[in-house]
Design an enzyme around this catalytic site. Structure first.
Site, PDB file in Angstrom:
ATOM      1  N   SER A 225      17.322 -67.626 -60.138  1.00 43.20           N
ATOM      2  CA  SER A 225      18.423 -67.950 -59.218  1.00 43.20           C
ATOM      3  C   SER A 225      17.920 -67.985 -57.775  1.00 43.20           C
ATOM      4  O   SER A 225      16.960 -68.677 -57.477  1.00 43.20           O
ATOM      5  CB  SER A 225      19.567 -66.956 -59.428  1.00 43.20           C
ATOM      6  N   ASP A 377      25.546 -74.650 -65.878  1.00 46.82           N
ATOM      7  CA  ASP A 377      25.129 -73.905 -64.696  1.00 46.82           C
ATOM      8  C   ASP A 377      25.375 -74.770 -63.463  1.00 46.82           C
ATOM      9  O   ASP A 377      24.929 -75.913 -63.399  1.00 46.82           O
ATOM     10  CB  ASP A 377      23.643 -73.554 -64.824  1.00 46.82           C
ATOM     11  N   HIS A 407      24.128 -69.749 -66.368  1.00 50.64           N
ATOM     12  CA  HIS A 407      23.472 -69.075 -65.254  1.00 50.64           C
ATOM     13  C   HIS A 407      23.494 -67.562 -65.472  1.00 50.64           C
ATOM     14  O   HIS A 407      24.456 -67.011 -65.994  1.00 50.64           O
ATOM     15  CB  HIS A 407      24.184 -69.414 -63.939  1.00 50.64           C
TER      16      HIS A 407
END
Length: 437
Positions: A225, A377, A407
């Site tokens: 991320s 995501d 995610h």
């Protein structure tokens, strides 16, 4: 407030009441806020005295009320709704709920039969070291991992990251470094990136590599991320620096978050409401890295946050060019409206925040790269566009796309979930490292 810990779950018992319009966690205060809170969550609930029982895992949140008369289970609410609720009634700021819950999942540096684990600092930046106990005939590989958390949350201390880094060290017989950085909103752009850069630079010193028995030609910088965003930019900076470029063999980016320019990409539109990470949640927390001004969130949500004079940058993130056809899904590309809101921040045009903004000449010297993207995501297209751009300039890229991926799936590695998807992503990541580092 009481806490009970079992298999990764936490129980928080808030005795909710109020006096003079002020929220307090204290049973002795009046029932007014308790009633208000119950009605906000479920209008059908009556005026019984209650406590709010919150059962949660770091990324899951369930609530129910307990009254003297009758226990009443409430509808399952997402963290986003709960955080908004608590902010609206004055209990805490939106991001503080996430931070509070995550901190309860922090682990201590506990060694096991295979790995020695210690917390220390590199240039005053907190890091956690994982060092294999067995003897090695040659210097070991090393992996530097930067955690995600949308610039404002998380730590290498979280159970999931501790498990991932411990597993990496054990499976690869490698030295692993988990890096923390100062979090927003207290510390804003570009502090977090500077922290990561300082920690990586410290580790890459010859004397430090020798101290930990690391092969200086077999080092990978990785992250997930926004941690992948930091890893990406650190690699871009270091690979064009003669002092460091020979010491970084690879980069591994798990569902990377790489741009802020255009927030109407197909993946943002398709995953506006999640799963797990909604568009509003991502933007509201992500804004804190730049500012606490609420205009920032409104501007980003409308995709009208970029200032006049930034149009030349959109060629680097034009998804109609860089996204494979299957991910465009017949959506039509239009450039965002510029300068509509009374909001501006220099970070929006800075490649230290949006790694996709660097030009092709700066990408040419990048190392062997692994990128993992997830279909469901919001930031999926960041990774897909980076794959296209890197391959265009000749960088060797291995790309795994997880069709059923979401995610932050790695965050579900641990108890009580042991999510198979998270384990699959972990295994793909480590398998690539083992074959290529």
């Amino acid at each position: 407030m009481t806490q009970v810990c079992r298999s990764g779950w936490r129980l928080l018992l808030f005795h909710v009441a109020a006096g003079a319009g002020e929220a307090k966690i204290n049973r002795s205060e009046s029932r007014a806020l308790a009633h208000r809170l119950r009605r906000l969550i479920n209008p059908k609930i009556g005026r019984q005295d209650c406590s709010l029982l919150i059962l949660f895992h770091p990324y899951s949140f369930y609530s129910l009320t307990v009254s003297e008369e009758l226990p009443c289970f409430l509808p399952v609410c997402g963290l986003d709704n709960q955080a908004t609720l608590f902010e609206n009634i004055g209990l805490m700021r939106y991001e503080e709920l996430f931070s509070m819950l995550l901190e309860l999942d922090y682990t201590q540096p506990i060694s096991d039969e295979n790995i020695t684990v210690t917390d220390t600092t590199f240039s005053d930046i907190p890091v956690r070291l994982y060092f294999p106990k067995g003897e090695s005939e040659s210097p070991r590989r090393a992996v530097i991992f930067v955690h995600g958390g949308n610039f404002a949350l998380g730590s290498y201390k979280l159970t999931s990251y501790d498990m991932l880094n411990r597993w990496t060290a054990n499976k690869l017989d490698a030295v692993v470094v988990g890096v923390d950085y100062r979090l927003a909103p207290k510390y804003q752009f570009p502090v977090a990136l500077e922290d990561v850069f300082a920690a990586v630079k410290f580790f890459l010193q010859d004397k430090i590599l020798t101290k930990y028995g690391v092969d200086p030609t077999r080092i990978c910088v990785s992250g997930d991320s926004c941690g992948a965003s930091f890893a990406t930019r650190v690699i871009q900076l270091m690979k064009n620096n003669p002092e460091f470029k020979i010491k970084i063999k690879a980069q591994a980016l798990v569902y990377p978050q790489l741009r802020t320019l255009d927030l109407y990409t197909p993946s943002f539109r398709e995953n506006e409401h999640g799963p797990l990470l909604s568009r509003d949640m991502a933007l509201k927390i992500g804004c804190l890295y730049l500012t606490t001004d609420e205009v920032c969130f409104r501007a980003l949500k409308a995709n009208q946050h970029m200032p006049q004079g930034s149009r030349h940058l959109f060629k680097f993130v034009n998804w109609s060019i860089f996204l494979p056809e299957k991910y465009r899904k017949n959506q039509v590309y239009t450039e965002p409206i510029l300068g509509r809101f009374d909001f501006s921040h220099p970070g929006l045009m800075d490649d230290r925040l949006s790694s996709l903004l660097v030009n092709d000449t700066l990408l040419q010297n990048l190392p062997l790269t692994y990128i993992l993207t997830c279909q469901h995501d919001a930031v999926r297209d960041d990774g897909l566009m980076y794959v296209t751009r890197l391959r265009k300039v000749g960088v060797e890229v291995a790309h795994n796309h997880i069709e059923d991926g979401i995610h932050a799936a790695i965050s579900y590695l641990g108890p009580p979930f042991y999510l198979h998807l998270g384990i699959r992503i972990r295994d793909k990541y480590i398998s690539w490292l083992d074959e290529n580092l």
